[in-house]
Structures are given as structure tokens and as C-alpha cells.
Scaffold this active site. Structure first.
Site, mmCIF file in Angstrom:
data_model
loop_
_atom_site.group_PDB
_atom_site.id
_atom_site.type_symbol
_atom_site.label_atom_id
_atom_site.label_comp_id
_atom_site.label_asym_id
_atom_site.label_seq_id
_atom_site.Cartn_x
_atom_site.Cartn_y
_atom_site.Cartn_z
ATOM 1 N N GLU A 142 -15.180 -58.300 -17.362
ATOM 2 C CA GLU A 142 -16.160 -57.814 -16.376
ATOM 3 C C GLU A 142 -15.433 -57.773 -15.043
ATOM 4 O O GLU A 142 -15.139 -58.822 -14.462
ATOM 5 C CB GLU A 142 -17.376 -58.751 -16.308
ATOM 6 C CG GLU A 142 -18.186 -58.835 -17.590
ATOM 7 C CD GLU A 142 -18.962 -57.561 -17.901
ATOM 8 O OE1 GLU A 142 -18.917 -56.603 -17.112
ATOM 9 O OE2 GLU A 142 -19.603 -57.529 -18.966
ATOM 10 N N CYS A 183 -20.497 -58.269 -7.928
ATOM 11 C CA CYS A 183 -19.793 -57.182 -8.622
ATOM 12 C C CYS A 183 -20.635 -55.917 -8.622
ATOM 13 O O CYS A 183 -20.144 -54.828 -8.365
ATOM 14 C CB CYS A 183 -19.441 -57.595 -10.041
ATOM 15 S SG CYS A 183 -20.861 -58.121 -10.999
HETATM 16 P P1 NAD Z 1 -9.637 -62.921 -9.386
HETATM 17 O O1 NAD Z 1 -9.244 -61.996 -10.469
HETATM 18 O O2 NAD Z 1 -8.706 -63.138 -8.266
HETATM 19 O O3 NAD Z 1 -9.893 -64.393 -9.991
HETATM 20 C C1 NAD Z 1 -10.819 -64.609 -11.029
HETATM 21 C C2 NAD Z 1 -10.365 -65.813 -11.851
HETATM 22 O O4 NAD Z 1 -9.146 -65.503 -12.508
HETATM 23 C C3 NAD Z 1 -10.095 -67.073 -11.039
HETATM 24 O O5 NAD Z 1 -10.567 -68.185 -11.773
HETATM 25 C C4 NAD Z 1 -8.578 -67.089 -10.944
HETATM 26 O O6 NAD Z 1 -8.028 -68.369 -10.763
HETATM 27 C C5 NAD Z 1 -8.200 -66.548 -12.307
HETATM 28 N N1 NAD Z 1 -6.857 -65.963 -12.409
HETATM 29 C C6 NAD Z 1 -6.074 -65.449 -11.411
HETATM 30 N N2 NAD Z 1 -4.922 -64.972 -11.927
HETATM 31 C C7 NAD Z 1 -4.969 -65.168 -13.272
HETATM 32 C C8 NAD Z 1 -4.093 -64.850 -14.358
HETATM 33 N N3 NAD Z 1 -2.928 -64.233 -14.162
HETATM 34 N N4 NAD Z 1 -4.484 -65.174 -15.618
HETATM 35 C C9 NAD Z 1 -5.674 -65.767 -15.841
HETATM 36 N N5 NAD Z 1 -6.544 -66.099 -14.853
HETATM 37 C C10 NAD Z 1 -6.197 -65.802 -13.583
HETATM 38 O O7 NAD Z 1 -11.067 -62.450 -8.903
HETATM 39 P P2 NAD Z 1 -11.974 -63.065 -7.720
HETATM 40 O O8 NAD Z 1 -11.360 -62.677 -6.416
HETATM 41 O O9 NAD Z 1 -12.224 -64.507 -7.999
HETATM 42 O O10 NAD Z 1 -13.356 -62.293 -7.934
HETATM 43 C C11 NAD Z 1 -13.691 -61.131 -7.249
HETATM 44 C C12 NAD Z 1 -13.621 -59.939 -8.180
HETATM 45 O O11 NAD Z 1 -14.428 -60.196 -9.332
HETATM 46 C C13 NAD Z 1 -14.197 -58.666 -7.591
HETATM 47 O O12 NAD Z 1 -13.359 -57.580 -7.894
HETATM 48 C C14 NAD Z 1 -15.527 -58.488 -8.310
HETATM 49 O O13 NAD Z 1 -15.978 -57.181 -8.406
HETATM 50 C C15 NAD Z 1 -15.218 -59.058 -9.643
HETATM 51 N N6 NAD Z 1 -16.455 -59.471 -10.331
HETATM 52 C C16 NAD Z 1 -16.884 -58.708 -11.384
HETATM 53 C C17 NAD Z 1 -18.062 -59.033 -12.039
HETATM 54 C C18 NAD Z 1 -18.571 -58.216 -13.200
HETATM 55 O O14 NAD Z 1 -19.448 -58.684 -13.920
HETATM 56 N N7 NAD Z 1 -18.066 -57.015 -13.425
HETATM 57 C C19 NAD Z 1 -18.805 -60.139 -11.605
HETATM 58 C C20 NAD Z 1 -18.332 -60.885 -10.519
HETATM 59 C C21 NAD Z 1 -17.139 -60.535 -9.900
#
Ligand code: NAD
Length: 469
Positions: free
Chosen positions: A241, A275
Site C-alpha cells: 500500500e 495516503c
Molecule cells: P517509508 O517507506 O519511508 O517507511 C515506511 C516503513 O518502511 C518504515 O517502518 C521504515 O522504517 C520502513 N523501511 C524503510 N526502508 C526500508 C527497507 N529498505 N526495507 C524495509 N523497510 C523499510 O514511508 P513513510 O515515510 O513512513 O510513509 C509515508 C508514505 O506512506 C507516503 O508515501 C504515503 O502515501 C504512504 N502511505 C500509503 C498508504 C496506503 O495505504 N496506500 C497508507 C499510509 C501511508
């Protein structure tokens, strides 16, 4: 404040490097947390694999009972959890209470779903039963915007399908997740649900592990792509997501006073850090002036401040990185001719405050319109003909959601059918339902969450062919 991980039913401190959790309302350190080592991530997965041997056969009645106890505890501890959410995430306390209530209700809905068994008669008359079996160990990785709600979206469908799960919350907002997993562990056998803490490297160790059958991830498209690329070797499944750039298309027949508060609410939900928030607004020229003025009035009436202050209606952005991104998108839009039509506040507190900001006189080609802002600023674009708005809607790599606002439901449905997104709302936006599949098209995701379709993504099919002797 509890900063321990919970692995195999036991609270343990991480043994790798420390990181700090800040309060976005004032940048004070709320907690210093120790990250999991790779060995600790492996321990959590081994514990889950061991627990799965019996958990996969848990009775439906025992599962329902455990979920009911978890919901009861969440409701009893609602205000403590909501306070943690506001402290770590920044949102106003009332919105944090909503997040806890909605999370508890969501668990009840998931508990009520039935995993179907299909019976097929093949042409020869043989009976085949198709069961939806659990996958085994699921890894869950969650973001910082709705830290309590999104982890519920991940954990409970996986548990309901009788999987075991290990979550890693965002390093920015781990505290309310720690609390949730602690509550869950009061009522489920050890090892069934664990939490490990740390930054991206811990998420990577978790998602790459060969014993993980599926990774469920909510976060940025960039991280989702990395997780997908690492899933190849062990052929694990992924549910992604990801980001979005949802359009809202307002037709000329709307009642501006009626729709303006709802449009504002769905664009600035959680300070725009949602999101499925409405992220670019396209308005028909006949109602453009009236609607922008009304939206500006609503924006200017917001009281921006610390979410724990009872007068606050609008909190800070969650972290400095996102604050800098939002500020630079606003500055860039202004440099390219954009006009800010809302008040801009001066803030003395050291938190990440930006007033809800509306920017007019922008169009596609400006980063604020083309990219996901994920914060409290909304570009508003004027259109003359609906084809312009539909073309703009689909001219993006994202395909999460969109909305059409009109009294003419038939016309709105016709426009909805032309939008290349997983969800289209008519006269609302971002109001997700636990009953409806939710997932992004294009770079917004892979797979579905919610509803029976989302639940079944945590199962695999087993067909049993029965032939009489
Ligand atoms: P992010 O991708 O930076 O981080 C999300 C999670 O992934 C964190 O727990 C982070 O520590 C982890 N992570 C980072 N690098 C990783 C890797 N290489 N391997 C595995 N895990 C890793 O995202 P964010 O800044 O926390 O969230 C914001 C984004 O999330 C926005 O783009 C938003 O649109 C999206 N979002 C989408 C939905 C949806 O349902 N489509 C819902 C909420 C947020």
C-alpha cells in the site's frame, strides 16, 4: 514509557544502536529506543514459525474470544493510547481518540468475517473442496502517519487467517504500536505476534527473511519497490500500500457550502498526511472563486498547535524531513507563479508547524501538483471542460484514489469509470471502509487490503479432491 520490543511473548530491549523518538509539537525527546539486531529479528521469526505449528489450528471460537478481549482492553485504555499517539505523531488528541475507536471497531469487523470453503463438483461428479489455508509467518512494516490504525489493518486480517506475524513500526512512531502488541500478547499465545524496532535496515532484515511467507507493507513507493525486489529469491508474496496523488474533481453543479467542509476535511485529514487524502483539487470554473474562498475561510479558522492543547484543531507535521519537503513544495509553487490564498502563521514553538495552505494559479508541471505532498498544502486548479480534469487525473504514475463531486450521480459514476485508480469516491474522499477492498493501481500498490478480498491475501488455496473408493 515502554520502549521494549516484544519477542516470543517476552519484553526485550534491542541490542543494536539507539534512536530517538521526538515529539513533533516541540522536538523534545520522548524516548530513546534500542534497535533490534539481526539476531533478534531472526529470533522473532523463529518464534513465529514455532507458534504457527499450533496457532494455524486455533478454533474460530478461541480466536473470536481473544479478539474480543483485545478490543475490550483497547477501549479501556483508549485515552492512554490516544495520548501516546498524539505525543509521537502530533495529531490533535480528539483525532487520536478517533484513531483508537476506529481501530477497535475495525478489529470487530475483521473478527466477523468468515473465511469461505468452496465446494466444486467437477464434470465427472467428483467433489472438490477448496480451503483457504494460512500462509505461515507474515512480516508487517508500517509508516508514521496513522501508527495505531495501520498496524491494526496489517495484524488482524493476518491473525484472523491464522498466521503468525512480526511487525516493525516506523522508527518515528513506535510507541503506540508497542502498546498495541503488548495488549495483543495478553490474549494470544507467545510468538504469534511480535514487534521488533528500528529503522529501514531492520525492516529489510525482516522482509528478506526466507521463512517469511508474505510481507505486508504500507509506506513510500520507493521502499515498496525495494521490498518487492528482495522478495524474488524466496518467492514470497507482498501486499504493498504505497503513495498516491489523489485528485478531487468538482463539477459546476455542487452546493459549495455543503461540499467545502467535506473537501477540506478529506484534503487536510491528519494534516494531509494520509495516503488516500485528496491531494490536488480540480474545480470547474463556474464555482472556482466561490469554493476557493470558502475553503480559505475554513483553513484560516483552524487553530494550529500542540495536539495535547485542547484548543488545537490542527497539529504539526510529524517529522522534520516531511516538514522540509512540504515547505519546499510551497516555495517552489510560489516561485512558479502560485498564489497562497490562506493565512501563513509565524510559530514561536520549535515544532513542525505549517498552517493549512491553499495554493491557486498552479497547474500540472508544478511539483506541488505532480508529486505527493503528504502534508498540509493543497493545490487548486481551475478547469473549463471535464476532459481536462480526467486527463490530468490519469496523467500520473499513481493510482490510489480519486473523487468526483456533483449532484448528478449518474454523470459522476460515468466520470468515475474513467479514473485509473483503485478507489473512486463520489461526494466524499478518503473514507475507507473495512468492508471494501482498498488498493492502489500503477505505482500506488500491489494487492488489496480490507474486506474479504484483503483477508484472503493472507491465505493460500488448498484443493482437496475426494473420490469415493
Ligand atoms: P517509508 O517507506 O519511508 O517507511 C515506511 C516503513 O518502511 C518504515 O517502518 C521504515 O522504517 C520502513 N523501511 C524503510 N526502508 C526500508 C527497507 N529498505 N526495507 C524495509 N523497510 C523499510 O514511508 P513513510 O515515510 O513512513 O510513509 C509515508 C508514505 O506512506 C507516503 O508515501 C504515503 O502515501 C504512504 N502511505 C500509503 C498508504 C496506503 O495505504 N496506500 C497508507 C499510509 C501511508
Amino acid at each position: 514509557m515502554n520502549t521494549n520490543m516484544l519477542i516470543n511473548g517476552t519484553q526485550v530491549a534491542g541490542t543494536a544502536e539507539n534512536f530517538e523518538v521526538l515529539n513533533p509539537a516541540n522536538e523534545t525527546v520522548l524516548a530513546t529506543v534500542a534497535s533490534a539486531s539481526v539476531e533478534q529479528v531472526n529470533d522473532a521469526i523463529q518464534a513465529a514459525a514455532h507458534a504457527f505449528k499450533t496457532w494455524q489450528f486455533v478454533s474460530d471460537a478461541d480466536l473470536q474470544n481473544a479478539f474480543a478481549h483485545i478490543v475490550k482492553d483497547i477501549r479501556q485504555e483508549k485515552d492512554d493510547i490516544a495520548r501516546l499517539i498524539t505525543l509521537e505523531q502530533g495529531k490533535p488528541f480528539g483525532l487520536a481518540q478517533f484513531e483508537v475507536d476506529a481501530g477497535a471497531n475495525w478489529i470487530e469487523y475483521v473478527a466477523s468475517l468468515e473465511i469461505p470453503v468452496e465446494t466444486i463438483q467437477d464434470p465427472s461428479g467428483k467433489t472438490i473442496q477448496v480451503f483457504n489455508r494460512p500462509l505461515g509467518v507474515v512480516a508487517s512494516i508500517t509508516p508514521w502517519n496513522w501508527p495505531f490504525m495501520i498496524v491494526i489493518w496489517h495484524l488482524f486480517p493476518a491473525l484472523k487467517a491464522k498466521n503468525c506475524i512480526v511487525n516493525k513500526p516506523s522508527e518515528y512512531t513506535p510507541l503506540s504500536t508497542i502498546k498495541l502488541v503488548e495488549i495483543i500478547n495478553r490474549h494470544l499465545p507467545k510468538g504469534v505476534c511480535s514487534v521488533v524496532l528500528g529503522k529501514g535496515a531492520v525492516g529489510q532484515a525482516l522482509s528478506e527473511h526466507p521463512e517469511v511467507a508474505k510481507v505486508t507493507f504500507t509506506g513510500s513507493t520507493r521502499t515498496g519497490q525495494s521490498i518487492l525486489s528482495h522478495s524474488v529469491e524466496s518467492l514470497k508474496g507482498v501486499v504493498l500500500e504505497l503513495g498516491g496523488n489523489d485528485i478531487g474533481i468538482v463539477l459546476g453543479d455542487v452546493d459549495v457550502d455543503a461540499v467545502a467542509p467535506r473537501i477540506f476535511g478529506s484534503a487536510f485529514l491528519n494534516m494531509g498526511q494520509t495516503c488516500a487524502a485528496l491531494k490536488r483539487l480540480y474545480v470547474h470554473e463556474s464555482v472556482y472563486d466561490q469554493l476557493t474562498q470558502k475553503l480559505a475561510e475554513i483553513a484560516d479558522a483552524q487553530v494550529v498547535g500542540d495536539g495535547l492543547d485542547t484548543t488545537t484543531t490542527f497539529g504539526p507535521i510529524q517529522n522534520r524531513m516531511q516538514y522540509n519537503k512540504v515547505k519546499s513544495l510551497i516555495d517552489d509553487a510560489v516561485a512558479q507563479g502560485g498564489e497562497i490564498i490562506t493565512q501563513q502563521g509565524e510559530f514561536t514553538a520549535s515544532g513542525y508547524y505549517v498552517r493549512p495552505t491553499l495554493v491557486t494559479h498552479v497547474q500540472a508541471g508544478v511539483a506541488l501538483v505532480d508529486e505527493e505532498q503528504f502534508g498540509p498544502v493543497l493545490p487548486i486548479v481551475k478547469f473549463s471542460h471535464i476532459d481536462e480534469a480526467i486527463t490530468a487525473a490519469n496523467s500520473t504514475c499513481f493510482g490510489l484514489g480519486g473523487s468526483v463531486w456533483s449532484k448528478d450521480i449518474e454523470q459522476a459514476q460515468q466520470i468515475a469509470s474513467q479514473l485509473e485508480t483503485g478507489t473512486v469516491w463520489i461526494n466524499s474522499h478518503a473514507d475507507v471502509s473495512p468492508a471494501a477492498p482498498f488498493g492502489g493501481w500503477k505505482l500506488s500498490g500491489l494487492g488489496y487490503s480490507f474486506g474479504l478480498s484483503g483477508l484472503l491475501l493472507f491465505t493460500k488455496k488448498q484443493a482437496i479432491h475426494v473420490t469415493a473408493e
